[in-house]
Design a protein around this motif. Structure first.
Motif, PDB file in Angstrom:
ATOM      1  N   LEU A 104       0.789  -1.229   0.055  1.00 20.70           N
ATOM      2  CA  LEU A 104       0.087   0.025  -0.006  1.00 20.70           C
ATOM      3  C   LEU A 104       0.835   1.157   0.086  1.00 20.70           C
ATOM      4  N   ASN A 105       0.656   2.052  -1.001  1.00 24.55           N
ATOM      5  CA  ASN A 105       1.482   3.363  -1.005  1.00 24.55           C
ATOM      6  C   ASN A 105       0.530   4.519  -1.443  1.00 24.55           C
ATOM      7  N   ARG A 106       0.219   5.265  -0.352  1.00 24.55           N
ATOM      8  CA  ARG A 106      -0.919   6.135  -0.604  1.00 24.55           C
ATOM      9  C   ARG A 106      -0.411   7.441  -1.444  1.00 24.55           C
ATOM     10  N   SER A 107       0.920   7.465  -2.067  1.00 19.86           N
ATOM     11  CA  SER A 107       1.267   8.406  -2.912  1.00 19.86           C
ATOM     12  C   SER A 107       0.892   8.218  -4.179  1.00 19.86           C
ATOM     13  N   ARG A 108       0.327   7.027  -4.506  1.00 22.70           N
ATOM     14  CA  ARG A 108      -0.218   6.715  -5.772  1.00 22.70           C
ATOM     15  C   ARG A 108      -1.690   6.950  -6.029  1.00 22.70           C
ATOM     16  N   PHE A 109      -2.158   7.280  -7.221  1.00 22.89           N
ATOM     17  CA  PHE A 109      -3.524   7.747  -7.096  1.00 22.89           C
ATOM     18  C   PHE A 109      -4.607   6.450  -6.828  1.00 22.89           C
ATOM     19  N   GLU A 110      -4.021   5.107  -7.044  1.00 26.68           N
ATOM     20  CA  GLU A 110      -4.869   4.029  -6.857  1.00 26.68           C
ATOM     21  C   GLU A 110      -5.267   3.990  -5.522  1.00 26.68           C
ATOM     22  N   ASN A 111      -4.292   4.420  -4.732  1.00 24.85           N
ATOM     23  CA  ASN A 111      -4.473   4.302  -3.298  1.00 24.85           C
ATOM     24  C   ASN A 111      -4.557   5.740  -2.519  1.00 24.85           C
ATOM     25  N   ALA A 112      -5.053   6.703  -3.069  1.00 25.74           N
ATOM     26  CA  ALA A 112      -4.868   8.006  -2.487  1.00 25.74           C
ATOM     27  C   ALA A 112      -6.110   7.989  -1.367  1.00 25.74           C
ATOM     28  N   ASP A 113      -7.136   7.232  -1.427  1.00 21.58           N
ATOM     29  CA  ASP A 113      -8.096   7.051  -0.193  1.00 21.58           C
ATOM     30  C   ASP A 113      -8.284   5.903  -0.032  1.00 21.58           C
ATOM     31  N   ALA A 114      -9.101   5.408   1.325  1.00 15.72           N
ATOM     32  CA  ALA A 114      -9.234   4.167   1.638  1.00 15.72           C
ATOM     33  C   ALA A 114     -10.395   3.204   0.596  1.00 15.72           C
ATOM     34  N   ARG A 115     -11.217   4.155   0.293  1.00 13.15           N
ATOM     35  CA  ARG A 115     -12.143   3.428  -0.751  1.00 13.15           C
ATOM     36  C   ARG A 115     -11.573   3.141  -2.030  1.00 13.15           C
ATOM     37  N   ARG A 116     -10.695   3.806  -2.553  1.00 11.55           N
ATOM     38  CA  ARG A 116     -10.041   3.326  -3.768  1.00 11.55           C
ATOM     39  C   ARG A 116      -9.007   2.315  -3.454  1.00 11.55           C
ATOM     40  N   ALA A 117      -8.336   2.172  -2.352  1.00 15.49           N
ATOM     41  CA  ALA A 117      -7.467   1.294  -1.990  1.00 15.49           C
ATOM     42  C   ALA A 117      -8.032  -0.169  -1.800  1.00 15.49           C
ATOM     43  N   ILE A 118      -9.229  -0.128  -1.222  1.00  8.29           N
ATOM     44  CA  ILE A 118      -9.930  -1.483  -1.142  1.00  8.29           C
ATOM     45  C   ILE A 118     -10.268  -1.807  -2.265  1.00  8.29           C
ATOM     46  N   GLN A 119     -10.701  -0.798  -3.192  1.00 10.96           N
ATOM     47  CA  GLN A 119     -11.422  -1.228  -4.448  1.00 10.96           C
ATOM     48  C   GLN A 119     -10.058  -1.916  -5.388  1.00 10.96           C
ATOM     49  N   SER A 120      -9.256  -1.448  -5.376  1.00  9.79           N
ATOM     50  CA  SER A 120      -7.760  -1.878  -6.152  1.00  9.79           C
ATOM     51  C   SER A 120      -7.383  -3.414  -5.359  1.00  9.79           C
ATOM     52  N   LEU A 121      -7.638  -3.242  -3.986  1.00 11.81           N
ATOM     53  CA  LEU A 121      -7.212  -4.831  -3.481  1.00 11.81           C
ATOM     54  C   LEU A 121      -8.210  -5.839  -3.756  1.00 11.81           C
ATOM     55  N   GLN A 122      -9.459  -5.387  -3.828  1.00 15.70           N
ATOM     56  CA  GLN A 122     -10.374  -6.421  -4.157  1.00 15.70           C
ATOM     57  C   GLN A 122     -10.533  -6.766  -5.706  1.00 15.70           C
ATOM     58  N   GLY A 123     -10.028  -5.687  -6.466  1.00 11.59           N
ATOM     59  CA  GLY A 123      -9.997  -6.156  -8.046  1.00 11.59           C
ATOM     60  C   GLY A 123      -8.750  -7.312  -8.269  1.00 11.59           C
ATOM     61  N   ILE A 124      -7.693  -7.118  -7.534  1.00 14.98           N
ATOM     62  CA  ILE A 124      -6.702  -7.934  -7.691  1.00 14.98           C
ATOM     63  C   ILE A 124      -7.186  -9.293  -7.056  1.00 14.98           C
ATOM     64  N   GLN A 125      -7.456  -9.259  -5.880  1.00 12.96           N
ATOM     65  CA  GLN A 125      -7.895 -10.694  -5.189  1.00 12.96           C
ATOM     66  C   GLN A 125      -8.954 -11.334  -6.065  1.00 12.96           C
ATOM     67  N   ALA A 126      -9.927 -10.700  -6.729  1.00 16.95           N
ATOM     68  CA  ALA A 126     -10.830 -11.405  -7.566  1.00 16.95           C
ATOM     69  C   ALA A 126     -10.220 -12.058  -8.697  1.00 16.95           C
ATOM     70  N   VAL A 127      -9.298 -11.481  -9.315  1.00 25.79           N
ATOM     71  CA  VAL A 127      -8.629 -12.051 -10.583  1.00 25.79           C
ATOM     72  C   VAL A 127      -7.684 -13.279  -9.919  1.00 25.79           C
ATOM     73  N   LEU A 128      -6.780 -12.891  -8.873  1.00 28.02           N
ATOM     74  CA  LEU A 128      -5.923 -13.899  -8.109  1.00 28.02           C
ATOM     75  C   LEU A 128      -6.305 -15.269  -7.967  1.00 28.02           C
ATOM     76  N   GLY A 129      -7.685 -15.062  -7.328  1.00 22.69           N
ATOM     77  CA  GLY A 129      -8.437 -16.303  -6.814  1.00 22.69           C
ATOM     78  C   GLY A 129      -7.975 -16.467  -5.404  1.00 22.69           C
ATOM     79  N   LEU A 130      -7.129 -15.670  -4.547  1.00 22.80           N
ATOM     80  CA  LEU A 130      -6.676 -15.923  -3.432  1.00 22.80           C
ATOM     81  C   LEU A 130      -6.995 -14.582  -2.676  1.00 22.80           C
ATOM     82  N   ARG A 131      -7.180 -14.949  -1.414  1.00 21.84           N
ATOM     83  CA  ARG A 131      -7.550 -13.651  -0.541  1.00 21.84           C
ATOM     84  C   ARG A 131      -6.220 -13.147   0.159  1.00 21.84           C
ATOM     85  N   VAL A 132      -6.341 -11.815   0.032  1.00 23.68           N
ATOM     86  CA  VAL A 132      -5.167 -11.071   0.648  1.00 23.68           C
ATOM     87  C   VAL A 132      -5.292 -11.316   2.132  1.00 23.68           C
TER      88      VAL A 132
END
Lengths: 234, 358
Positions: A134-162
């Protein structure tokens, strides 16, 4: 006083899957984690599964890794420098060799996580640590909502839970302790919202003394440098 | 304003949108793919058009169409793809259309490698397509500068009705750096009375073309372009100099190579060798006068050009310096990046040679 640093990296984890948004610092963290594991005497391999970036991949550190006894699992020969989604054949070794500790460095975003998705079934039974950097200086992680969205998107494709968060807020050479603390507070916020633990706070080694109260603290020697930077190894 | 960490390609795309670019046409090629990737979701958000064209040639011709309609339009590619766009660039010049073209250079020739290069310098500065034409060529050396120059590129393109190229090596596209989004002075959008926007009661049909069948009027047009280029040379030439005053040696370099050269200069400074860095920001028009004046200083023994090619800006450096001082070259090519230590070695060698030659 107990040596808190001894608790990190955790002893009971054999496979570490490192993922996150573009620019989170996954490669820097993965290289440092593999070196730290090897320094503890663990037989370690680093798998470079970055299929989305053409430059600044962990395979560029092959000499350093070899020198420190870390086995590099990455495309070989001409394919090393290709922009092709190559899955190295010896990735299988990581799954099968139970004496081997592995760090899997994925490319950014859901697109990068796809490289490992075919193996998620095999990985599941190995109970890997799956860490979202998690790097808050990047726009994908600039706030908690976007960070969680990014995390969930990756998790869904990978098929493993963070299973954990790596607090790694930085601005490369412009990083100071205050920024790291802001990042730590942010990681705490994401941790509460997701129920995930903060696996560690990754910081450049020069800032570690000022941040000793953050734990687990993981001081890193920056390796992914550019030719004009002071710490460039030429 | 808090700094943010941006990848070069994304910052270039975002800067274009912030500069009012509302039409992007491109075709994928490494190491610039994050530009179309970013544009594919950002352009629709901004109310603009994103088209992944069927080829680089189609993309540059779509830019021609959008620019003719008065829209701020751009395309991006990397070396082999930029070669394909040359015909379209010549047409943009011939039709005096404002457009921005980003070239995130890789090592050539042919398909070459995906690693960084600077070997398209001559193509960009001497021969953008066929005919007696030029385009303004801007060469950023950091992500911040790349973002800033994107906004300048659109302004310059509109002001002079010309294509502008942002010429960067793959490292600029792929690396991340902290940047700050600057609030630019709110300039009114350029009037484009020539644009093809429909007659709307205006009796005259606007025609955008590069075809001028009468050779005397075509010559008159080319001469008017030349006059425009003289104005651009006078008003828009930009460069940066670091420690050039009283330097023993001048190192001329552009783009990220300039940062590597500066790192070499710092190493040399510790040994008491004063190496100044001369970095053109506009590589067309080239800052000949500034480099000539710096080279004329008595302290300067030699000028070293460092590039990620086998000596292309070298021709401009020789034109600036002429026989005033010896001009040397050091470069890596084909995707290899110069190392600070090797540049410093070359400077030591040159100083020894100059001393020997008295």
């Amino acid at each position: 006083m107990a040596d808190l640093s001894a608790a990190f990296p955790p002893h009971d984890v054999r496979i570490f899957v490192i993922l996150g948004a573009y620019g989170a610092g996954k490669t820097e963290f993965s290289v440092n984690l593999a070196l730290a594991l090897a320094a503890r005497g663990r037989r370690t391999a680093l798998a470079d599964l970055d299929i989305v970036n053409p430059y600044f991949r962990s395979r560029e550190k092959s000499a350093l890794l070899a020198n420190k006894g870390v086995r590099l699992i990455a495309p070989q020969g001409e394919l090393r420098d290709a922009d092709l989604p190559v899955i190295p054949a010896d990735l299988r070794t990581l799954l099968d060799d139970t004496g081997l500790t592995g760090v899997i460095d994925l490319g950014g975003d859901p697109a990068g996580a796809r490289a490992l998705a075919a193996f998620s079934g095999d990985l599941l039974s190995l109970h890997p640590a799956v860490w979202y950097v998690l790097n808050r200086s990047r726009f994908e992680n600039a706030d908690a909502r976007r960070a969680i969205q990014s995390l969930q998107g990756i998790q869904a494709v990978l098929g493993l839970r963070v299973t954990g968060l790596v607090s790694n807020t930085h601005l490369l050479s412009d990083t100071d302790a205050a920024l790291v603390r802001e990042g730590a507070a942010f990681a705490g916020e994401v941790a509460v919202l997701t129920g995930l633990p903060v696996a560690c706070h990754a910081v450049r080694d020069s800032l570690a003394p000022e941040l000793a109260d953050l734990h687990p603290l993981f001081p890193m020697t920056l390796r992914m440098n550019r030719p004009w930077e002071d710490n460039w190894e030429d | 304003m808090q700094k943010e960490l941006w990848k070069g390609n994304e910052a270039i795309a975002e800067a274009a949108v912030r500069a009012g670019c509302r039409a992007y046409f491109g075709y994928p090629i490494t190491p610039q793919n994050e530009i179309p990737e970013y544009m594919s979701h950002r352009m629709p958000e901004a109310g603009g058009a994103f088209v992944q064209a069927e080829s680089e040639i189609a993309a540059i011709n779509m830019v021609y169409g959008a620019a003719a309609a008065g829209v701020r339009a751009m395309t991006s590619s990397s070396s082999p793809g930029i070669s394909l766009k040359q015909e379209g660039i010549s047409y943009l010049i011939g039709a005096q259309l404002p457009a921005v073209i980003v070239n995130m250079m890789r090592g050539g020739p042919g398909l070459g490698t995906i690693q960084p290069g600077q070997a398209d310098y001559i193509q960009a500065t001497r021969s953008p397509g066929h005919g007696d034409g030029h385009m303004i060529v801007l060469a950023p050396s950091s992500i911040q500068e790349a973002a800033d120059l994107m906004a300048d590129a659109f302004d310059l393109a509109d002001r002079y009705r010309t294509p502008v190229m942002v010429l960067a090596d793959g490292m600029i596209g792929q690396m991340m750096e902290p940047i700050e989004w600057k609030q630019r002075e709110g300039k009114p959008p350029a009037e484009k009375p020539w644009a093809v926007t429909g007659r709307e009661g205006d009796g005259k049909t606007h025609v955008i073309t590069s075809l001028r069948l009468k050779s005397d009027s075509n010559e008159a047009f080319v001469l008017s372009l030349a006059e425009k280029y003289r104005q651009i040379e006078a008003a828009e030439t930009r460069f940066e100099e670091v420690n050039c005053q009283g330097a023993d040696v001048l190192i001329a370099a552009f783009g990220t190579t300039a940062r590597i050269a500066l790192s070499a200069a710092r190493k040399l400074e510790k040994e008491g060798v004063k190496a100044g860095l001369f970095r053109p920001v506009t590589v067309w028009p080239y800052p000949y006068g500034a480099l000539r004046r710096l080279a004329e200083q008595e302290s300067v023994k030699a000028v070293l050009t460092v590039e990620m090619n086998l000596g292309q800006m070298l021709y401009d450096v020789r034109l600036a310096v002429m026989d005033r001082k010896p001009v040397y070259f050091y470069g890596r090519t084909g995707g290899m990046v110069p190392e600070p230590a090797h540049i410093a070695d070359r400077v030591r060698e040159i100083l020894a040679e100059v001393k020997k030659n008295g």
